[in-house]
Motif scaffolding. Structure first.
Motif, mmCIF file in Angstrom:
data_model
loop_
_atom_site.group_PDB
_atom_site.id
_atom_site.type_symbol
_atom_site.label_atom_id
_atom_site.label_comp_id
_atom_site.label_asym_id
_atom_site.label_seq_id
_atom_site.Cartn_x
_atom_site.Cartn_y
_atom_site.Cartn_z
ATOM 1 N N GLU A 1 0.832 -1.223 0.000
ATOM 2 C CA GLU A 1 0.000 0.000 0.000
ATOM 3 C C GLU A 1 0.854 1.255 0.000
ATOM 4 N N LYS A 2 1.932 1.217 0.780
ATOM 5 C CA LYS A 2 2.830 2.387 0.862
ATOM 6 C C LYS A 2 3.355 2.773 -0.526
ATOM 7 N N ARG A 3 3.532 1.760 -1.370
ATOM 8 C CA ARG A 3 4.091 1.982 -2.721
ATOM 9 C C ARG A 3 3.015 2.099 -3.794
ATOM 10 N N GLY A 4 1.743 2.045 -3.388
ATOM 11 C CA GLY A 4 0.658 2.137 -4.369
ATOM 12 C C GLY A 4 0.589 0.922 -5.289
ATOM 13 N N VAL A 5 0.868 -0.259 -4.723
ATOM 14 C CA VAL A 5 0.910 -1.495 -5.517
ATOM 15 C C VAL A 5 -0.282 -2.383 -5.169
ATOM 16 N N LYS A 6 -1.001 -2.848 -6.180
ATOM 17 C CA LYS A 6 -2.054 -3.847 -5.985
ATOM 18 C C LYS A 6 -1.468 -5.219 -6.283
ATOM 19 N N VAL A 7 -1.825 -6.201 -5.461
ATOM 20 C CA VAL A 7 -1.262 -7.543 -5.596
ATOM 21 C C VAL A 7 -2.368 -8.530 -5.937
ATOM 22 N N ILE A 8 -2.057 -9.470 -6.834
ATOM 23 C CA ILE A 8 -3.034 -10.495 -7.200
ATOM 24 C C ILE A 8 -2.284 -11.798 -7.470
ATOM 25 N N GLY A 9 -2.771 -12.898 -6.874
ATOM 26 C CA GLY A 9 -2.136 -14.203 -7.050
ATOM 27 C C GLY A 9 -2.932 -15.079 -8.001
ATOM 28 N N LEU A 10 -2.367 -16.214 -8.349
ATOM 29 C CA LEU A 10 -3.022 -17.117 -9.321
ATOM 30 C C LEU A 10 -2.472 -18.527 -9.183
ATOM 31 N N SER A 11 -3.387 -19.499 -9.253
ATOM 32 C CA SER A 11 -2.966 -20.871 -9.578
ATOM 33 C C SER A 11 -4.095 -21.513 -10.365
ATOM 34 N N VAL A 12 -3.853 -22.739 -10.824
ATOM 35 C CA VAL A 12 -4.872 -23.404 -11.638
ATOM 36 C C VAL A 12 -5.867 -24.177 -10.763
ATOM 37 N N ASP A 13 -5.812 -23.985 -9.450
ATOM 38 C CA ASP A 13 -6.802 -24.592 -8.550
ATOM 39 C C ASP A 13 -8.103 -23.790 -8.598
ATOM 40 N N GLY A 14 -9.182 -24.439 -8.105
ATOM 41 C CA GLY A 14 -10.498 -23.804 -8.146
ATOM 42 C C GLY A 14 -10.751 -22.895 -6.947
ATOM 43 N N LEU A 15 -11.846 -22.157 -7.037
ATOM 44 C CA LEU A 15 -12.192 -21.193 -5.976
ATOM 45 C C LEU A 15 -12.420 -21.867 -4.626
#
Ligand code: BEZ
Length: 210
Positions: A60-74
């Motif tokens: 947040e301090k750097r104005g960065v949004k983070v998003i992860g990913l894998s091929v597993d389901g919700l």
């Protein structure tokens, strides 16, 4: 086709733990980190995802949004979150994409078949406000990432986006920086009133601009 430095980060729509996401819309003009992990309910990934959550104030301090990913389901992502909290003390506080059809993994070349033909490798993309790819790192499944290093690189990327400088080996926020070789000495004197030290004609060091 690999996504390389300077390329536009391709847009996609995907299901995530925070609902359906249109990547470019979600990102807006922020910086973003898009990272993949090989598989839910695995040891190294558990430590990594908790660490990324722990670092929320730093993103947040750097104005960065983070998003992860894998091929597993919700369902898998949501169930695993309890384990992440148990082990690391931190629940997911960023979206985790459920890329079961590998649409995003294929788009970003996150499956390296000679490493594993079904699981995503540990890829990190840092994407700038202009939606261009600024950094791409790939780690194997056996090695957890150092997210402090990713923050350090973001500090360098943000500094060098705004000033005509580069950062030396192992540089950290607040340390001296290198003046761009594209600047003449006269231009460097005008741009950096604190002055500079020429260790070599092509290696001129100055205080980090604020
Ligand atoms: C792990 O996160 O520990 C892991 C994931 C996939 C394969 C091997 C290890």
């Amino acid at each position: 086709m690999a996504v390389r430095l300077g390329d536009d980060a391709p847009n996609f729509t995907a299901e995530s733990t925070e609902g359906t996401i249109d990547f470019h819309e979600w990102k807006g003009d922020s910086w973003a980190v898009l990272f993949s992990h090989p598989k839910d309910y695995t040891p190294v990934c558990t430590t990594e995802l908790g660490r990324v959550a722990e670092l929320k104030p730093e993103w947040e301090k750097r104005g960065v949004k983070v998003i992860g990913l894998s091929v597993d389901g919700l369902g898998s992502h949501k169930g695993w979150d309890g384990d992440i909290k148990d082990v690391t003390g931190h629940s997911l506080n960023y979206p985790l994409i459920a890329d079961e059809d590998r649409k995003v993994a294929d788009l970003y070349d996150m499956i390296h078949p000679n490493a594993n033909d079904t699981l995503t490798v540990r890829t990190v993309f840092v994407i700038g406000p202009d939606n261009k790819v600024k950094l791409n790192l790939t780690y194997p499944a056996s090695t957890g990432r150092n997210f402090d290093e990713i923050l350090r690189v973001i500090d360098s990327l943000q500094l060098t986006a705004n000033h005509k400088v580069a950062t030396p080996s192992d540089w950290k926020q607040g340390e001296d920086v290198i003046i761009s070789p594209a600047l003449s000495d006269d231009e460097a004197t005008a741009a950096f009133p604190a002055g500079f030290e020429a260790k070599k004609p092509y290696l001129r060091v100055t205080k980090q601009p604020s």
